[in-house]
Motif scaffolding. Structure first.
Motif, PDB file in Angstrom:
ATOM      1  N   LEU A   9      37.661  54.269  43.136  1.00  0.00           N
ATOM      2  CA  LEU A   9      38.273  53.718  44.344  1.00  0.00           C
ATOM      3  C   LEU A   9      38.196  52.192  44.362  1.00  0.00           C
ATOM      4  CD1 LEU A   9      36.933  56.224  47.055  1.00  0.00           C
ATOM      5  CD2 LEU A   9      39.195  56.202  45.980  1.00  0.00           C
ATOM      6  N   GLU A  10      37.067  51.650  43.879  1.00  0.00           N
ATOM      7  CA  GLU A  10      36.883  50.193  43.926  1.00  0.00           C
ATOM      8  C   GLU A  10      37.754  49.438  42.930  1.00  0.00           C
ATOM      9  OE1 GLU A  10      34.372  52.417  43.366  1.00  0.00           O
ATOM     10  OE2 GLU A  10      32.992  51.653  41.823  1.00  0.00           O
ATOM     11  N   ASP A  11      38.493  50.149  42.100  1.00  0.00           N
ATOM     12  CA  ASP A  11      39.423  49.490  41.178  1.00  0.00           C
ATOM     13  C   ASP A  11      40.739  49.121  41.871  1.00  0.00           C
ATOM     14  OD1 ASP A  11      38.463  51.781  38.523  1.00  0.00           O
ATOM     15  OD2 ASP A  11      37.560  49.877  39.152  1.00  0.00           O
ATOM     16  N   SER A  12      40.916  49.524  43.119  1.00  0.00           N
ATOM     17  CA  SER A  12      42.119  49.162  43.868  1.00  0.00           C
ATOM     18  C   SER A  12      42.179  47.648  43.995  1.00  0.00           C
ATOM     19  CB  SER A  12      42.104  49.801  45.263  1.00  0.00           C
ATOM     20  OG  SER A  12      42.179  51.207  45.174  1.00  0.00           O
ATOM     21  N   ALA A  13      43.241  47.056  43.474  1.00  0.00           N
ATOM     22  CA  ALA A  13      43.354  45.592  43.397  1.00  0.00           C
ATOM     23  C   ALA A  13      44.719  45.253  42.817  1.00  0.00           C
ATOM     24  CB  ALA A  13      42.261  45.021  42.498  1.00  0.00           C
ATOM     25  N   VAL A  14      44.992  43.949  42.769  1.00  0.00           N
ATOM     26  CA  VAL A  14      46.147  43.448  42.021  1.00  0.00           C
ATOM     27  C   VAL A  14      45.646  42.966  40.664  1.00  0.00           C
ATOM     28  CG1 VAL A  14      47.929  41.674  41.899  1.00  0.00           C
ATOM     29  CG2 VAL A  14      47.432  42.792  44.082  1.00  0.00           C
ATOM     30  N   TYR A  15      46.335  43.385  39.610  1.00  0.00           N
ATOM     31  CA  TYR A  15      45.973  42.971  38.256  1.00  0.00           C
ATOM     32  C   TYR A  15      47.010  41.954  37.788  1.00  0.00           C
ATOM     33  CZ  TYR A  15      42.413  46.447  38.544  1.00  0.00           C
ATOM     34  OH  TYR A  15      41.298  47.154  38.952  1.00  0.00           O
ATOM     35  N   LEU A  16      46.523  40.752  37.537  1.00  0.00           N
ATOM     36  CA  LEU A  16      47.379  39.634  37.167  1.00  0.00           C
ATOM     37  C   LEU A  16      47.241  39.334  35.683  1.00  0.00           C
ATOM     38  CD1 LEU A  16      46.464  37.215  40.090  1.00  0.00           C
ATOM     39  CD2 LEU A  16      48.618  38.424  39.836  1.00  0.00           C
ATOM     40  N   CYS A  17      48.364  39.083  35.054  1.00  0.00           N
ATOM     41  CA  CYS A  17      48.385  38.630  33.671  1.00  0.00           C
ATOM     42  C   CYS A  17      48.893  37.191  33.662  1.00  0.00           C
ATOM     43  CB  CYS A  17      49.288  39.508  32.833  1.00  0.00           C
ATOM     44  SG  CYS A  17      49.406  39.009  31.093  1.00  0.00           S
ATOM     45  N   ALA A  18      48.324  36.366  32.805  1.00  0.00           N
ATOM     46  CA  ALA A  18      48.761  34.982  32.685  1.00  0.00           C
ATOM     47  C   ALA A  18      48.736  34.586  31.218  1.00  0.00           C
ATOM     48  CB  ALA A  18      47.849  34.061  33.497  1.00  0.00           C
ATOM     49  N   SER A  19      49.520  33.567  30.869  1.00  0.00           N
ATOM     50  CA  SER A  19      49.498  33.076  29.497  1.00  0.00           C
ATOM     51  C   SER A  19      49.534  31.555  29.487  1.00  0.00           C
ATOM     52  CB  SER A  19      50.657  33.650  28.680  1.00  0.00           C
ATOM     53  OG  SER A  19      51.913  33.108  29.074  1.00  0.00           O
ATOM     54  N   LYS A  20      49.082  30.996  28.380  1.00  0.00           N
ATOM     55  CA  LYS A  20      48.969  29.543  28.254  1.00  0.00           C
ATOM     56  C   LYS A  20      49.188  29.144  26.814  1.00  0.00           C
ATOM     57  CE  LYS A  20      44.901  27.439  28.086  1.00  0.00           C
ATOM     58  NZ  LYS A  20      45.121  26.506  26.971  1.00  0.00           N
ATOM     59  N   GLY A  21      49.866  28.005  26.626  1.00  0.00           N
ATOM     60  CA  GLY A  21      50.043  27.468  25.290  1.00  0.00           C
ATOM     61  C   GLY A  21      48.759  26.830  24.782  1.00  0.00           C
ATOM     62  N   THR A  22      48.639  26.678  23.474  1.00  0.00           N
ATOM     63  CA  THR A  22      47.438  26.108  22.860  1.00  0.00           C
ATOM     64  C   THR A  22      47.305  24.631  23.217  1.00  0.00           C
ATOM     65  OG1 THR A  22      47.694  27.646  21.030  1.00  0.00           O
ATOM     66  CG2 THR A  22      46.231  25.771  20.683  1.00  0.00           C
ATOM     67  N   LEU A  23      46.113  24.219  23.572  1.00  0.00           N
ATOM     68  CA  LEU A  23      45.769  22.829  23.852  1.00  0.00           C
ATOM     69  C   LEU A  23      46.554  22.227  25.011  1.00  0.00           C
ATOM     70  CD1 LEU A  23      45.303  21.430  20.206  1.00  0.00           C
ATOM     71  CD2 LEU A  23      43.591  22.336  21.784  1.00  0.00           C
ATOM     72  N   VAL A  24      47.150  23.052  25.823  1.00  0.00           N
ATOM     73  CA  VAL A  24      47.727  22.571  27.077  1.00  0.00           C
ATOM     74  C   VAL A  24      46.991  23.261  28.214  1.00  0.00           C
ATOM     75  CG1 VAL A  24      49.974  22.075  26.083  1.00  0.00           C
ATOM     76  CG2 VAL A  24      49.545  24.312  27.102  1.00  0.00           C
TER      77      VAL A  24
END
Lengths: 118, 113
Positions: B84-99
């Protein structure tokens, strides 16, 4: 470990007025970035403004500006001429500068809900 | 430039079931993050990839959560079995190298009943 603290759970402001959101952080490193992200009800996290720690000049993006106090480890966001579309949750975030063994871990504060009233 | 794509947008499951989330980062971005955001709180980093290697999974509940990033591009996050406690929003993000700027997807809202 880095920590980010936002002490204001909620803030409100009248349209066209100015509001300041507070953020403090704790770190032992010298090279880092600080960010303010905006998250509207749509959930999409959007970058508002970024500050590089080695730059003394405060960052500015149109109506958004920061007050970066490195010694005090404080990073506040000022929104001028507030608009209804500014209503959102705002997050302060910290990233150690990528390079070497650092890959840019992004750590967030707890967030401040900002409501702009007409 | 296409943004970070996540699917599904919403998912409702019963406790003890399993679920998987998918993320397609911005092309060329080496760094990929998965965050868990419980309602009213800030995002908590679950796992961070650099290409297809894990560089931080210190807050990932490894008894039930797993993630992979095959070929250093797409990633999947799995929960098995869900609580039940896993109820949440799961966000994915990405980033370029050295920025510095990380780009986020729209997230997946998970409800466990």
């Amino acid at each position: 470990a880095q920590t980010v603290t936002q002490s204001q759970p909620e803030m409100s402001v009248q349209e066209a007025e100015t509001v300041t959101l507070s953020c403090t952080y704790d770190t032992s490193v010298n090279n880092y970035y600080l960010f303010w992200y905006k998250q509207p009800p749509s959930r999409q996290m959007i970058l508002v403004i970024r500050q590089e720690a080695y730059k003394q000049q405060n960052a500015t993006e149109n109506r958004f500006s920061v007050n970066f106090q490195k010694a005090a480890k404080s990073f506040s966001l000022k929104i001028s001429d507030s608009q209804l579309g500014d209503t959102a949750m705002y997050f302060c975030a910290f990233m150690k500068r990528p390079g070497g063994t650092s890959y840019g871990k992004l750590t967030f504060g707890q967030g401040t809900i900002l409501t702009v009233h007409p | 430039e296409a943004g970070v794509a996540q699917s599904p947008r919403y998912k409702i499951i019963e406790k003890r079931q399993s679920v998987a989330f998918w993320c397609n980062p911005i092309s060329g971005h080496a760094t990929l993050y998965w965050y868990q955001q419980i309602l009213g709180q800030g995002p908590k980093l679950l796992i961070q990839f650099q290409n297809n290697g894990v560089v931080d999974d210190s807050q990932l509940p490894k008894d039930r959560f797993s993630a992979e990033r095959l070929k250093g591009v797409d990633s999947t996050l799995k929960i098995q079995p869900a609580k039940l406690e896993d109820s949440a929003v799961y966000l994915c993000a990405s980033k370029g190298t050295l920025v510095s700027e990380a780009f986020f997807g729209q997230g997946t809202r998970l409800t466990v009943v």
